[in-house]
Scaffold this active site. Structure first.
Site, mmCIF file in Angstrom:
data_model
loop_
_atom_site.group_PDB
_atom_site.id
_atom_site.type_symbol
_atom_site.label_atom_id
_atom_site.label_comp_id
_atom_site.label_asym_id
_atom_site.label_seq_id
_atom_site.Cartn_x
_atom_site.Cartn_y
_atom_site.Cartn_z
ATOM 1 N N GLY A 14 0.805 -1.220 0.000
ATOM 2 C CA GLY A 14 0.000 0.000 0.000
ATOM 3 C C GLY A 14 0.836 1.266 0.000
ATOM 4 O O GLY A 14 2.075 1.218 0.007
ATOM 5 N N LEU A 69 1.376 3.574 2.252
ATOM 6 C CA LEU A 69 2.254 3.709 3.410
ATOM 7 C C LEU A 69 3.204 2.513 3.524
ATOM 8 O O LEU A 69 4.385 2.676 3.860
ATOM 9 C CB LEU A 69 1.404 3.818 4.683
ATOM 10 N N ASP A 110 0.875 -9.102 1.872
ATOM 11 C CA ASP A 110 -0.225 -8.339 1.279
ATOM 12 C C ASP A 110 -1.050 -9.329 0.480
ATOM 13 O O ASP A 110 -0.613 -10.465 0.267
ATOM 14 C CB ASP A 110 0.314 -7.203 0.366
ATOM 15 N N TYR A 115 -15.394 3.623 7.587
ATOM 16 C CA TYR A 115 -13.953 3.589 7.861
ATOM 17 C C TYR A 115 -13.673 4.188 9.246
ATOM 18 O O TYR A 115 -12.967 3.592 10.065
ATOM 19 C CB TYR A 115 -13.246 4.391 6.768
ATOM 20 N N LYS A 130 -12.170 2.524 12.668
ATOM 21 C CA LYS A 130 -10.971 3.001 13.372
ATOM 22 C C LYS A 130 -11.308 3.296 14.838
ATOM 23 O O LYS A 130 -10.516 3.009 15.743
ATOM 24 C CB LYS A 130 -10.409 4.252 12.690
#
Ligand code: NAD
Length: 309
Positions: free
Chosen positions: A11, A13, A34, A132, A136
């Site tokens: 990804g 990051l 991944d 999302y 989180k």
């Protein structure tokens, strides 16, 4: 040797974190995983595991796999499933003693309409409006639960929008701040999907990676926040990025066509109070918006490669 595993390594990051860890700790010290193979050849020097979760032992696991805010709104149940189940899998593995120290990122998406807009404090009420953000928020409290109940050493930061040149952003609300540089580098106009004056907290990738490794390197006794630390660097609007780009490329043209992502951005704060991270483990951002513009334009132009849209 300290054994590290990065999950979600292909990804935006993940690539950056893996490259930095290879450089700092050695290729042998980092395994990657991944559901897709990273496009970056250097990252692939690390041992690649085709796994969501693993039953090998690691000193440190960086669990980055997630479905991000804008994509998550299109597939809410799939986002919830991936974001929660994969976190619970690694927390369980840590509880079983397979992982000594776990990193899991939260996001400014945990904040919402009732949160103060400016310099949002560490203990501000969480008020997520996206699936999302809800994942989180729940994840933060699962982390604290596993820490308090089972002694799991899990550490977390609430990243702002992340900006880097090595990979395509993964479907978030702050992706414009990456895309804009790819268009500017090609001398093409860019149409932004947020309003000109929508200020959001943002961070250049080098700061994000350094902050992550500093948090993971801090002594356990220093970590007082076991939900997730606010992490700040800069706050800017699309129009301010445009201005910063025009200092180097005066012809750059920026247009606006806000879409559904504008509503998500409008619910988030514009800047972050990260004094708890500073107090506990010395967090200090380094990269300003103009530094970032130079770094992004130079890197993209030098590579002479931009991704397709
Ligand atoms: N990029 C940002 O601006 C930002 C901001 C705040 C928080 N974060 C958080 O940082 C983390 C990394 O974000 P990113 O921008 O690199 O996201 P990304 O979408 O670019 O990368 C996520 C990676 O996870 C992989 N993945 C998906 N399902 C998987 C599975 N089951 N097993 C293993 N890998 C899987 C994907 O293939 C992808 O490579 C995420 O947790 C995200 O919520 C990112």
């Amino acid at each position: 040797m300290v054994r590290r595993l990065v999950i979600g390594a292909a990804g935006q990051l993940g690539i950056e974190l893996v490259l930095r860890m290879q450089k700092e700790f050695g290729v042998e010290s980092v395994d990657i995983s991944d559901i897709r193979v990273p496009e970056n050849d250097a990252a692939m020097r690390s041992k690649f595991l085709h796994l969501d979760a693993t039953d090998e032992k690691y000193d440190e696991v960086y669990h980055l796999a997630a479905m991000l805010s804008a994509t998550g709104e299109k597939k809410p149940l799939a986002a919830w499933d991936l974001n929660m189940q994969s976190l619970l899998n690694v927390l369980e593995a840590a509880k079983e003693g397979l992982i000594k120290r776990l990193f899991w990122p939260s996001s400014i998406a945990v904040f919402g309409p009732s949160t103060p807009k400016n310099r949002v404090p560490q203990d501000a009420p969480l008020d997520p409006t996206t699936v999302y953000g809800i994942s989180k928020q729940a994840g933060e409290f699962w982390c604290r639960y596993y820490h308090e109940k089972y002694g799991v050493d899990v550490r977390s930061v609430r990243y702002p929008g992340l900006i880097g040149h090595r990979s395509v952003p993964g479907g978030g609300t702050t992706d414009y701040a990456v895309d804009i540089y790819h268009f500017a580098a090609k001398d093409e106009p860019y149409t932004c999907f947020l309003k000109a004056d929508q200020a959001l907290p943002m961070m250049y990738m080098d700061d994000a990676v350094r902050g992550t490794l500093e948090l993971m390197g801090a002594p356990k006794s220093k970590i007082t926040v076991r939900t997730s630390y606010n992490l700040g660097a800069m706050s800017f609007t699309p129009s301010e990025v445009g201005e910063s780009i025009r200092q180097q490329r005066p012809q750059f043209e920026l247009r606006y066509a806000p879409d559904q992502r504008q509503a998500i951005a409008a619910s988030w704060p514009s800047s972050i109070d990260d004094s708890a991270a500073n107090r506990d483990w010395g967090w200090q951002p380094r990269i300003t918006i103009d530094d970032m513009t130079s770094l992004m334009l130079d890197a993209i132009s030098t590579k002479n490669e931009t991704f397709e849209h």
